[in-house]
Design a protein around this motif. Structure first.
Motif, PDB file in Angstrom:
ATOM      1  N   GLY A 108      94.727  47.674  89.970  1.00 16.03           N
ATOM      2  CA  GLY A 108      93.800  48.787  90.094  1.00 16.03           C
ATOM      3  C   GLY A 108      92.363  48.367  89.888  1.00 16.03           C
ATOM      4  O   GLY A 108      92.070  47.263  89.434  1.00 16.03           O
ATOM      5  N   THR A 109      91.454  49.282  90.200  1.00 20.68           N
ATOM      6  CA  THR A 109      90.029  48.996  90.061  1.00 20.68           C
ATOM      7  C   THR A 109      89.654  48.682  88.615  1.00 20.68           C
ATOM      8  O   THR A 109      88.754  47.875  88.358  1.00 20.68           O
ATOM      9  N   SER A 110      90.338  49.283  87.657  1.00 21.75           N
ATOM     10  CA  SER A 110      90.034  49.035  86.242  1.00 21.75           C
ATOM     11  C   SER A 110      90.339  47.599  85.824  1.00 21.75           C
ATOM     12  O   SER A 110      89.855  47.141  84.787  1.00 21.75           O
ATOM     13  N   ASP A 111      91.138  46.903  86.623  1.00 20.26           N
ATOM     14  CA  ASP A 111      91.483  45.518  86.308  1.00 20.26           C
ATOM     15  C   ASP A 111      90.504  44.517  86.903  1.00 20.26           C
ATOM     16  O   ASP A 111      90.657  43.305  86.707  1.00 20.26           O
ATOM     17  N   SER A 126      95.342  42.302  92.270  1.00 20.83           N
ATOM     18  CA  SER A 126      95.143  43.172  91.108  1.00 20.83           C
ATOM     19  C   SER A 126      95.702  44.557  91.395  1.00 20.83           C
ATOM     20  O   SER A 126      95.702  45.024  92.530  1.00 20.83           O
ATOM     21  N   ASP A 154      93.567  46.527  94.303  1.00 21.76           N
ATOM     22  CA  ASP A 154      94.070  47.910  94.345  1.00 21.76           C
ATOM     23  C   ASP A 154      95.387  48.034  95.102  1.00 21.76           C
ATOM     24  O   ASP A 154      95.538  48.868  95.993  1.00 21.76           O
ATOM     25  N   THR A 175      93.967  47.587  80.079  1.00 24.53           N
ATOM     26  CA  THR A 175      93.729  48.848  80.780  1.00 24.53           C
ATOM     27  C   THR A 175      94.935  49.765  80.653  1.00 24.53           C
ATOM     28  O   THR A 175      96.052  49.368  80.990  1.00 24.53           O
ATOM     29  N   THR A 180      96.439  43.195  81.285  1.00 21.18           N
ATOM     30  CA  THR A 180      95.123  43.673  80.852  1.00 21.18           C
ATOM     31  C   THR A 180      95.279  44.818  79.864  1.00 21.18           C
ATOM     32  O   THR A 180      96.328  45.463  79.782  1.00 21.18           O
ATOM     33  N   TYR A 214      96.576  53.886  78.940  1.00 24.68           N
ATOM     34  CA  TYR A 214      96.567  54.899  77.900  1.00 24.68           C
ATOM     35  C   TYR A 214      97.159  54.343  76.596  1.00 24.68           C
ATOM     36  O   TYR A 214      97.515  53.165  76.528  1.00 24.68           O
ATOM     37  N   GLU A 241      80.534  41.704  87.516  1.00 22.47           N
ATOM     38  CA  GLU A 241      81.925  42.160  87.383  1.00 22.47           C
ATOM     39  C   GLU A 241      82.748  41.191  86.543  1.00 22.47           C
ATOM     40  O   GLU A 241      83.562  41.607  85.730  1.00 22.47           O
ATOM     41  N   ASP A 278      94.097  39.932  78.985  1.00 20.03           N
ATOM     42  CA  ASP A 278      92.714  39.881  79.492  1.00 20.03           C
ATOM     43  C   ASP A 278      92.206  38.463  79.716  1.00 20.03           C
ATOM     44  O   ASP A 278      90.996  38.262  79.844  1.00 20.03           O
ATOM     45  N   ASN A 289      99.915  51.793  76.172  1.00 17.40           N
ATOM     46  CA  ASN A 289      99.612  50.457  76.706  1.00 17.40           C
ATOM     47  C   ASN A 289      99.379  49.477  75.562  1.00 17.40           C
ATOM     48  O   ASN A 289      99.560  48.262  75.739  1.00 17.40           O
TER      49      ASN A 289
END
Length: 213
Positions: free
Chosen positions: A87-90, A85, A113, A164, A162, A166, A64, A193, A169
């Motif tokens: 969200g999971t994407s982060d 964090s 999350d 992450t 990050t 659309y 990860e 990042d 962003n």
């Protein structure tokens, strides 16, 4: 090779893998391993890890965090860093920050999350946030989480934007600007990042809070 960095900074040179060949990364890790028991290489993939492991069998891979590390003499984990964090994407960036701080010798409490889209998810963790010496806040999209945290607790916040999100962003520029423009005092921002930078800075702050120099 900067063999003196461990004396100056308390941790040896960390290898940034992108832009280097597998052979160059292996050579650097081999040389560092002759001087230091604990080593970290960031933004690595499993192909690089397999080559490194063939020469340094005690090397491990954190999928990860996308990092290779040797921890032949684990340091005592002192103090407390809260890693939050959105969200999971982060998670890749968050785990890079956590691994960096942990291998350097800090205790990390992960709180994942809990982005602002569901504020009720964050509030139960307030007691844990107050226990921390410093908080790392990782968020993409609009990047509002660090400012929210800074308004809730009296702890330094290291904000990590990050990429992450659309299109608007803008690959992390939008959350970066949000974090830089936070009206809540006590927020410092690292690059887009840059989980490693946040983790190392949090470790330094945590050490000072614990009276370690």
């Amino acid at each position: 090779m900067d063999y003196h960095r461990g004396i100056r900074k308390g941790f040896p040179e960390v290898i940034f893998c992108p832009g280097k060949t597998k052979e160059e990364i292996l050579t650097i890790m081999q040389k560092l391993a002759t001087e230091y028991p604990n080593i970290l290489a960031t933004r690595a993939n499993e192909e690089i890890y397999e080559l490194v492991k063939s020469s340094l069998p005690d090397a491990r891979y954190h999928p990860e965090a996308r990092a290779i590390f040797l921890e032949r003499e684990p340091r005592e984990k002192k103090g407390k860093i809260a890693l939050v964090s959105a969200g999971t994407s982060d998670l890749p960036i968050a785990e890079e920050a956590a691994l960096t701080a942990e291998i350097a010798g800090s205790k990390v409490e992960r709180i994942f999350d809990v982005g602002i889209a569901g504020l009720h998810r964050l509030l139960p963790y307030l007691p844990k946030l107050w226990e921390a010496n410093v908080i790392i806040a990782v968020a993409g999209m609009e990047g509002a989480l660090p400012g929210l945290l800074a308004g809730l607790v009296n702890r330094p916040i290291i904000a990590v934007p990050t990429s992450t999100g659309y299109g608007a962003n803008l690959r992390g520029i939008t959350p970066l600007l949000t974090m830089l423009n936070s009206c809540s005092p006590g927020v410092a921002v690292v690059n887009i990042d840059n989980g490693f930078g946040a983790g190392f800075l949090a470790h330094m702050i945590n050490q000072l809070a614990e009276g370690v120099r």
